[in-house]
Scaffold this motif. Structure first.
Motif, short mmCIF file in Angstrom:
data_model
loop_
_atom_site.label_atom_id
_atom_site.label_comp_id
_atom_site.label_asym_id
_atom_site.label_seq_id
_atom_site.Cartn_x
_atom_site.Cartn_y
_atom_site.Cartn_z
N ASN A 170 28.19 8.08 -73.63
CA ASN A 170 27.47 7.24 -72.67
C ASN A 170 26.12 6.84 -73.25
OD1 ASN A 170 29.15 7.35 -70.04
ND2 ASN A 170 29.01 9.51 -70.64
N ALA A 171 25.51 5.86 -72.61
CA ALA A 171 24.18 5.42 -73.02
C ALA A 171 23.25 5.45 -71.81
CB ALA A 171 24.23 4.02 -73.61
N VAL A 172 21.98 5.67 -72.07
CA VAL A 172 20.95 5.62 -71.05
C VAL A 172 19.97 4.52 -71.44
CG1 VAL A 172 19.06 6.85 -69.92
CG2 VAL A 172 21.18 8.05 -70.49
N ALA A 173 19.68 3.63 -70.50
CA ALA A 173 18.81 2.48 -70.77
C ALA A 173 17.49 2.63 -70.02
CB ALA A 173 19.50 1.19 -70.37
N PRO A 174 16.46 3.17 -70.68
CA PRO A 174 15.16 3.29 -70.02
C PRO A 174 14.45 1.94 -69.91
CG PRO A 174 15.37 4.77 -71.91
CD PRO A 174 16.46 3.76 -72.00
N GLY A 175 13.51 1.88 -68.99
CA GLY A 175 12.59 0.75 -68.93
C GLY A 175 11.30 1.14 -69.62
N PRO A 176 10.22 0.39 -69.37
CA PRO A 176 8.93 0.72 -69.99
C PRO A 176 8.48 2.13 -69.58
CG PRO A 176 8.87 -1.46 -69.00
CD PRO A 176 10.14 -0.83 -68.54
N ALA B 58 6.87 -4.02 -60.95
CA ALA B 58 8.17 -4.60 -61.29
C ALA B 58 9.32 -3.66 -60.98
CB ALA B 58 8.21 -4.98 -62.76
N SER B 59 9.01 -2.39 -60.74
CA SER B 59 10.03 -1.39 -60.43
C SER B 59 10.31 -1.35 -58.93
CB SER B 59 9.56 -0.01 -60.89
OG SER B 59 10.32 1.02 -60.30
N ALA B 60 11.57 -1.22 -58.57
CA ALA B 60 11.92 -1.09 -57.16
C ALA B 60 11.30 0.16 -56.56
CB ALA B 60 13.43 -1.04 -56.99
N VAL C 243 5.42 3.87 -62.43
CA VAL C 243 5.72 3.87 -63.86
C VAL C 243 6.56 5.11 -64.18
CG1 VAL C 243 4.68 4.08 -66.16
CG2 VAL C 243 3.64 2.59 -64.44
N ALA C 244 7.47 4.97 -65.12
CA ALA C 244 8.35 6.08 -65.49
C ALA C 244 7.59 7.19 -66.18
CB ALA C 244 9.46 5.57 -66.41
N ALA D 57 18.28 3.30 -66.38
CA ALA D 57 17.25 4.25 -65.95
C ALA D 57 15.89 3.59 -66.02
CB ALA D 57 17.30 5.50 -66.81
N THR D 58 15.81 2.42 -65.40
CA THR D 58 14.56 1.65 -65.41
C THR D 58 13.81 1.74 -64.09
OG1 THR D 58 15.58 -0.39 -64.59
CG2 THR D 58 15.63 -0.04 -66.98
N GLY D 59 14.32 2.53 -63.14
CA GLY D 59 13.68 2.57 -61.83
C GLY D 59 13.86 1.27 -61.06
#
Length: 255
Positions: free
Chosen positions: A182-188, A210-212, A216-217, A244-246
């Protein structure tokens, strides 16, 4: 994850360090790979051990000829000394580098970003397949950039798109061995590498807005998702890219 053995590439800093720490906290023996910053790797290992976990550092420069072979040889030597055998349960392909936009990237930049972000994971998996136990886990760190157009990170985003294809295809091929991919796609995410950007309050506020989830992560947010995919709880999940960008850029805010 007691008695499990994990390798985290780029595990000495940022998201990689958070992943290595979380896997060690869950009971795994973690190989913390690093490219050049030996002190950061030693610090990560020391922090893990101070918290009761098990870890060791392993150095290999990625993006050069023979990188996968060098890393596997050094990892194998460490594992023989520590466990008496060479076997792996979890591989996290986290190490990555960036490159510029269509107007600024040079051919050398382009070649390097693909060498580190795509070629190295491909041949690292190839080298490790004989020692990756059946029922093992491969987690690739992708990026939210694959669905969000960010011109200043074009070449980098292209490598992560390639990693997503790698993830799905490898999952199909290795499923017969019970290995999930699997892959995990983080945001900033604020890390040592991006600290200069998040030091700007407007940048930080804009990212949160910009995050729902309106924040910030933290690297731990990403590490927790990786830990799930590396665990037995994710046994029926494979070939997926987990955003996983929130909820970054899901739609207009406040509508």
């Amino acid at each position: 994850m007691t008695k499990k053995i994990a390798l985290v590439t780029g595990g000495s800093k940022g998201i990689g360090r958070a992943i290595a720490t979380r896997l060690a906290n869950d009971g795994a023996l973690v190989a913390v790979h690093y490219g050049s910053d030996e002190e950061a790797a030693k610090d990560t290992v020391a922090a893990i051990e101070a918290n009761g976990g098990q870890a060791f550092a392993v150095q290999a420069t990625l993006g050069v000829d023979g990188d996968a072979a060098t890393l596997v040889d050094r990892l194998s030597a460490e594992l023989r000394e520590r466990t008496g055998e060479v076997a792996l349960d979890i591989l996290v392909n986290n190490a990555a580098t960036g490159a510029g936009s269509i107007t600024t990237a040079t051919p050398e930049d382009f070649d390097r970003v693909f060498a580190v972000n795509v070629k190295a994971p491909f041949f690292l998996v190839q080298r490790l397949l004989p020692v990756l136990r059946d029922g093992g886990r491969i987690v690739n760190i992708s990026s939210g950039d694959t669905r969000i157009a960010l011109p200043f990170e074009l070449a980098y985003s292209m490598t992560k798109g390639a990693l997503d294809v790698f993830t799905r295809t490898l999952a199909q091929e290795l499923g017969q061995r019970g290995i999930t991919v699997n892959a995990v796609a983080p945001g900033p995410t604020p890390t040592e590498r991006t600290a200069h950007m998040f030091a700007d309050e407007r940048m930080r506020a804009g990212t949160a807005g910009a995050s729902a989830l309106r924040r910030v992560a933290d690297p731990a947010d990403i590490a927790d998702v990786v830990a799930f995919l590396a665990s037995a709880d994710s046994r029926w999940v494979t070939g997926q890219v987990v955003d996983a960008t929130g909820g970054t850029f899901l739609g207009p805010a406040g509508v």
